[in-house]
Every structure is written in structure tokens, then in C-alpha cells.
Design an enzyme around this catalytic site. Sequence first.
Site, PDB file in Angstrom:
ATOM      1  N   CYS A   1       1.939  -7.047  -9.123  1.00  0.00           N
ATOM      2  CA  CYS A   1       3.203  -7.227  -8.427  1.00  0.00           C
ATOM      3  C   CYS A   1       3.973  -8.366  -9.089  1.00  0.00           C
ATOM      4  O   CYS A   1       3.646  -9.542  -8.869  1.00  0.00           O
ATOM      5  CB  CYS A   1       2.958  -7.546  -6.946  1.00  0.00           C
TER       6      CYS A   1
ATOM      7  N   GLN B   1      11.561   3.145  -9.483  1.00  0.00           N
ATOM      8  CA  GLN B   1      11.934   2.389  -8.291  1.00  0.00           C
ATOM      9  C   GLN B   1      11.695   0.872  -8.378  1.00  0.00           C
ATOM     10  O   GLN B   1      12.405   0.118  -7.706  1.00  0.00           O
ATOM     11  CB  GLN B   1      11.227   2.975  -7.069  1.00  0.00           C
TER      12      GLN B   1
ATOM     13  N   ASP C   1       0.550   6.287  -3.881  1.00  0.00           N
ATOM     14  CA  ASP C   1       0.857   5.795  -2.546  1.00  0.00           C
ATOM     15  C   ASP C   1       0.298   6.637  -1.407  1.00  0.00           C
ATOM     16  O   ASP C   1       0.100   6.127  -0.304  1.00  0.00           O
ATOM     17  CB  ASP C   1       2.386   5.690  -2.367  1.00  0.00           C
TER      18      ASP C   1
ATOM     19  N   ALA D   1       1.933  -0.042 -10.968  1.00  0.00           N
ATOM     20  CA  ALA D   1       0.834  -0.608 -11.761  1.00  0.00           C
ATOM     21  C   ALA D   1      -0.509  -0.054 -11.294  1.00  0.00           C
ATOM     22  O   ALA D   1      -1.409   0.200 -12.105  1.00  0.00           O
ATOM     23  CB  ALA D   1       0.844  -2.131 -11.661  1.00  0.00           C
TER      24      ALA D   1
ATOM     25  N   LYS E   1       0.294  -0.582  -2.958  1.00  0.00           N
ATOM     26  CA  LYS E   1       0.856   0.659  -3.467  1.00  0.00           C
ATOM     27  C   LYS E   1       1.961   0.340  -4.477  1.00  0.00           C
ATOM     28  O   LYS E   1       3.094   0.029  -4.093  1.00  0.00           O
ATOM     29  CB  LYS E   1       1.392   1.496  -2.306  1.00  0.00           C
TER      30      LYS E   1
ATOM     31  N   GLU F   1       7.553  19.820  -7.304  1.00  0.00           N
ATOM     32  CA  GLU F   1       8.425  18.658  -7.048  1.00  0.00           C
ATOM     33  C   GLU F   1       9.862  19.145  -6.844  1.00  0.00           C
ATOM     34  O   GLU F   1      10.434  19.782  -7.727  1.00  0.00           O
ATOM     35  CB  GLU F   1       8.372  17.682  -8.226  1.00  0.00           C
TER      36      GLU F   1
ATOM     37  N   CYS G   1       4.882  -1.625  -2.867  1.00  0.00           N
ATOM     38  CA  CYS G   1       5.245  -2.915  -3.446  1.00  0.00           C
ATOM     39  C   CYS G   1       5.472  -3.959  -2.364  1.00  0.00           C
ATOM     40  O   CYS G   1       6.607  -4.262  -1.979  1.00  0.00           O
ATOM     41  CB  CYS G   1       6.477  -2.821  -4.336  1.00  0.00           C
TER      42      CYS G   1
END
Length: 454
Positions: A383, A87, A340, A351, A348, A79, A205
Site C-alpha cells: 500500500c 484504480q 478482492d 499488489a 485487497k 466481463e 486499498c
Amino acid sequence: HFVFGLISQTMAAVLASPLAPIRKGSRVFFSLNSYFHCSSGLASKEHYKIVVLGGGSGGITMGARMKRKVGAKKVAIVEPSEMHYYQPIWTLVGAGAKSINSSGRPTASVMPSGVKWFKSRVTKIDPKNNTVSTDSGKELSYDYLIIALGLQLHYEKIKGLPEGFQHPKIGSNYSLQTVEKTWNALRNFKEGNAIFSFPNTPVKCAGAPQKIMYLSEAYLRKTGKRSKANIIYNTSLPVLFGVKKYADALWEIVKSRDLNVNLRHNLIEVRPDKREAVFENLDNPGETKIFEYEMLHVTPPMGPPSVLKGSSLEDEAGWLDVNKDTLQHKTYDNVFGIGDCTNVPTSKTAAAVAAQSAVLDRTITKVMKKDKPDKKYDGYTSCPLVTSYNTVILAEFDYNGQPLETFPVDQGKESRIMYHMKADLMPHLYWHGLLKGLWGGPGPYRKLMHLGMK
């Protein structure tokens, strides 16, 4: 003994020679001159039992779980980012309800202790040879690979962006660099059109593009500017929301607050100097309509990680091709995906990552034991549809678009309690539960909440 002694002395002399090591790229070749002739070299590799690609929510979560499974020293995470962001809170940042600083923490603080962290970008994945290459020149080999690379934002696919963000009155909650521009555009709103877009691609989202619309409407109402605002939601989708129960509830809000929704409208160009947004009518390709704006919130087109292209890991659309039940790759048994970047047919969200992590943990355990995976992911995702500064409709559903609600109340109604859960409880659960590999979604608690009836 004499022969082996001679060979040992010869090799020692070769290795001690200043002419011996000749480095070429990441490989080391030994010139044995008159002693031996060697035409092949050995690649410099580091081997780990489990390599995790990506340090977002899925990568950190699985890194923590794999550390407990095989030990920290056998796990590596690749990473490049020094900061890790929660986010989902950016919706509230764009509406001025939270600060951008509250959404981020140093990646080092969330990285599972003891695992090897490569601060690099993945440049190549070779599943046939079980190797991964990075932009720092490292080549890692693995027994098992977990891909959690998220998705990529493509503002550049909208003509006039991303350079258009240099102008005021335009923002986007989907980027660290542009989320505060949304708040600036909102608080400096005077009169005219406030436009909110949803692109013609999968997005993370899917509720977020309209959440900021509801919050903006509430802000304009609170500040006495609502009567001067024409609020427009232009979405590429043929529906307001993918799950009918929640879509019906949202349509009621749209009507009661006098919001304008245009379905099948896709943003293709922004002209910030003229404050114009150009939308294509997807039901009549080639037909466009120009909207003037006083405020514009852009949800960018999104796509799969580019590093998957040509790796034989992707499906036809470029997403990681995994079994939707087990999250194991359809071709390579030792490769897995989460979040995702995968092609699982659900929204995506963080949760979804939580629910997937529990299933994937079990899948990997079974695969390591040469057994067949026996736990299935049902497509659960959530969501929290923020509809004002103190209300939320908590949408929870499965692969079939059927509500899969945790609480024994009608979650299709606006709720103050759900707002506080979204704004205050969920961030805590994220940092101290999910990223520690301790939270696998509300599934186990659902039956308890419904007294065993669900």
C-alpha cells in the site's frame, strides 16, 4: 443395413420438417410426432477448459497466464465492461494530480489475444455441474474455473447516498462517477470541516481513505487555505493503520500536520442539503454525532459479489471461500479465486493480486497434473501511502501484519523516490507487466535487494 438406413431417413425427414425445432428458452426440443417420443432436451452450451469470471486486474492477469498454459482457444473470460481502469491512480485523480482519462483503456486492448471474451454479466455459478450462466443467455461449461469478480460498492447503505453526490462538496475516489467530484470539492473549498471517512466493512486499498486526506491537507496548505480548514478523519477501525510500523509513522504525520482522527466512528448518513454527516460511535452503538462539512470524502461500505450468494462457493460472510495458501476453493478442487472477491485475510490491493497470480498459476499447474499444490501465498500486499504531492510511505506486509519490505531502506519514512514509483512506474508495470501475466510481485527480487539477508 436396412434398419440403420430407415432410421437415417426417418431422422433426416424429422430434422427437415418445419415443425421439428421448437425453441424453448436456451434449449432446443425436437418434436418427433409419430416417429419417436422424446421428453428431454439438450442444453446449448459452450465448453472451455478454463473459464475466468471477471476482467479486472485478477481476471485479465490469469487469462493471460492460462492462455500460455493451455492455449487461447481453450480459455474464456466473462466481463461486461468496455473499459478497464487502473484504480490505484484514482487517489491522485481525486487530488487533481492525474486525469481520469489516464486511468482507463478499452477492455479490448488488455484482453489476452485469442481468448474468447463474453461481454456479459455472470448471473449464476453452478460448481456442482461445472457451469456458468450469463445475462446474455449463454451457458458455459468448464474443466477449471477462476473467479476474479472483485467486490461491490454499497453507497446505498449510507442514508442519503448515492443521490447525495448530485450536490457539490461531496465526492468519493472509489467510483468512476464520483472521483472527479472529490477534486471539485477540494479546489472549491473555502473554510470549515474537511471530513474523510472509512466504513465498517472490508475495503479495497485500506490506505486510500486517508491518502486523500494527506493530499487535501497539502493542497490547502499550498493554496493558502489551510488555516481556515479543520481536517477530520473518522474511521470505523480501532487503529489508524493495521501494521504498527506504518501506523506509528502515520500518527507522527497526523500530529505534525494538526489532523484530527476519531477512531471507531462509522458514517451512517449524509444530509447534503444541510452539509451534515452523521457518524455512529461503534464503541457505544446507537450513539451518533453530527459533523458539519465544507468538504466530505466518502469511502463506501463494500461487500462480496452478489452472484456468489447461494452458490455454495461463499463463506459465512459471502466471500469466495478459498485456501489462503493455495487459493484453491476449499470444497471444489477445480475452482480457484484471486483478488478482492476472496476471503484471504490480507488487504485487497492490486499488489496482492500480483503476488497471488504467481502462486495461483503454480497451483493450477499442479492440480492439472493431479499433484498437490506446493507453493504458498504468504499474504504479501503493498500500500503506497501517499502523504503529499511528492512523498510516499511504501507499506509492504504479509498475513501476520509484519513488514515485508522490498528495498534495503526504511520504508516507514516518507520518500520522494517512492512517490515517483507510485505515480509513474507502477502504472507502467500494471499495464505492461501484470496484465500480461508477466509480473508476480517483487518476491523474487527481495533477497537480491537485501543482498540475500532477507
